[in-house]
Design an enzyme around this catalytic site. Structure first.
Site, PDB file in Angstrom:
ATOM      1  N   CYS A 153      -0.790  -1.011   9.363  1.00  0.00           N
ATOM      2  CA  CYS A 153       0.527  -0.555   9.016  1.00  0.00           C
ATOM      3  C   CYS A 153       1.245   0.493   9.921  1.00  0.00           C
ATOM      4  O   CYS A 153       2.151   0.747  10.212  1.00  0.00           O
ATOM      5  CB  CYS A 153       0.713  -0.035   7.854  1.00  0.00           C
ATOM      6  SG  CYS A 153      -0.472  -0.357   6.598  1.00  0.00           S
ATOM      7  N   HIS A 199      -0.172  -6.471   0.544  1.00  0.00           N
ATOM      8  CA  HIS A 199       0.272  -7.534   1.451  1.00  0.00           C
ATOM      9  C   HIS A 199      -0.720  -8.412   1.792  1.00  0.00           C
ATOM     10  O   HIS A 199      -1.943  -8.129   1.798  1.00  0.00           O
ATOM     11  CB  HIS A 199       0.855  -6.536   2.716  1.00  0.00           C
ATOM     12  CG  HIS A 199       1.883  -5.839   2.592  1.00  0.00           C
ATOM     13  ND1 HIS A 199       1.835  -4.397   2.661  1.00  0.00           N
ATOM     14  CD2 HIS A 199       3.224  -5.948   2.195  1.00  0.00           C
ATOM     15  CE1 HIS A 199       3.191  -3.720   2.744  1.00  0.00           C
ATOM     16  NE2 HIS A 199       3.920  -4.868   2.371  1.00  0.00           N
TER      17      HIS A 199
HETATM   18  C1  CIR Z   1       4.369   0.699   0.497  1.00  0.00           C
HETATM   19  O1  CIR Z   1       4.091   0.531  -0.558  1.00  0.00           O
HETATM   20  O2  CIR Z   1       5.395   0.078   1.138  1.00  0.00           O
HETATM   21  C2  CIR Z   1       3.759   1.828   1.432  1.00  0.00           C
HETATM   22  N1  CIR Z   1       3.228   3.026   0.415  1.00  0.00           N
HETATM   23  C3  CIR Z   1       2.510   1.151   1.998  1.00  0.00           C
HETATM   24  C4  CIR Z   1       2.831   0.252   3.108  1.00  0.00           C
HETATM   25  C5  CIR Z   1       1.748  -0.477   3.635  1.00  0.00           C
HETATM   26  N2  CIR Z   1       1.849  -1.342   4.759  1.00  0.00           N
HETATM   27  C6  CIR Z   1       1.302  -2.226   5.128  1.00  0.00           C
HETATM   28  O3  CIR Z   1      -0.081  -2.548   4.438  1.00  0.00           O
HETATM   29  N3  CIR Z   1       1.633  -2.988   6.046  1.00  0.00           N
END
Ligand code: CIR
Length: 260
Positions: free
Chosen positions: A255, A168
């Site tokens: 997150c 992201h």
């Molecule tokens: C994903 O791949 O969507 C989750 N395992 C990790 C999401 C992390 N979110 C973020 O950096 N905002």
């Protein structure tokens, strides 16, 4: 608008199947007990900063559900619920929308074919930087930009699809307040970032670029001393937090909460 002052945060507990989420990391599987302990430490830190917190129960239909930031963009002027770009995460926003409806009179939604992950959205004091990524598509970025304009917030986009190190946008940049961004090394010199003073991290500390300024403190992943020193020199109060288990699932500090 202030992108660094908050009174509330919404979180969701990790479930027992947290390790079944989406990840590219090769650091091994997280253990549930350590994940819960790190989540509890994060929550306690938000509370110690004076935030009013709500924690939703885990929902094992969604192993990545604890990464609540991806499900919404909550601003001082309104909230929009996203359509996450990973198919396994598609149902996550429902519970978040219901929870945020308690605090916001109106809840907007990103519509198909748009997809947006909140991790691609970096709010600053002069607007919002939207990352077009493998999760946030051009249609989603455009819808979000229009919605932001409607509530008086300017936005710009940067294309991170060729940045192999970034899941992201906020995996690599964070707003520190005061017109300043923390930036992972080796990213393109995007025009959208040029108006900001940039604090570039050392290559071995890139993961810490995902940090969170909350009121008078900066939450930062534990184990990155050079970045902590840089923050202190700039007059910030860093609060290092253990993040190893979330990192194993490609997650970072931002997150784990929706701050508003
Ligand atoms: C994903 O791949 O969507 C989750 N395992 C990790 C999401 C992390 N979110 C973020 O950096 N905002």
């Amino acid at each position: 608008m202030s992108a660094t002052r908050f009174t509330r945060a919404l979180l969701r507990l990790p479930g027992r199947n947290f390790a079944a989420g989406v990840t590219t990391s090769r650091e091994g599987a997280p253990t549930f007990e350590a994940t819960l302990a790190q989540h509890a430490g994060y929550l306690a830190t938000l509370q110690s900063l004076g935030l009013q917190t709500r924690v939703l129960p885990a929902d094992e239909r969604f192993p990545d559900g604890t990464f609540v930031e991806d499900t919404s963009i909550a601003t001082a002027h309104g909230v929009i619920i996203t359509r996450p770009g990973a198919a396994s995460r598609a149902g996550e926003p429902d519970a978040i929308a219901a929870a945020l409806a308690v605090d916001y009179p109106k809840v907007a939604h990103i519509e198909a074919p748009g997809t947006v992950d909140g991790g691609d959205i970096c709010e600053t004091d002069s607007g919002v930087i939207i990352g077009v990524s493998h999760r946030t598509n051009a249609a989603g970025a455009e819808q979000l930009g229009r919605w932001l304009a409607g509530i008086g917030i300017a936005s710009t986009t940067v294309d991170i699809r060729n940045c192999a190190t970034l899941l992201h946008l906020k995996s690599g940049i964070s707003y520190l307040g005061d017109g300043r961004l923390a930036v992972a090394p080796g990213l393109p010199d995007w025009p959208a970032l040029q108006a900001y003073e940039r604090v570039t991290l050392a290559p071995e500390e890139s993961y810490a670029a995902n940090c969170v300024r909350i009121n008078d403190h900066v939450l930062v992943a534990e184990g990155y001393p050079r970045f902590v020193d840089a923050l202190v020199r700039l007059g910030y109060q860093p609060l290092p937090l253990p993040m190893s288990e979330f990192r194993k699932m490609d997650g970072g500090l931002s997150c784990l909460s929706i701050r508003y």
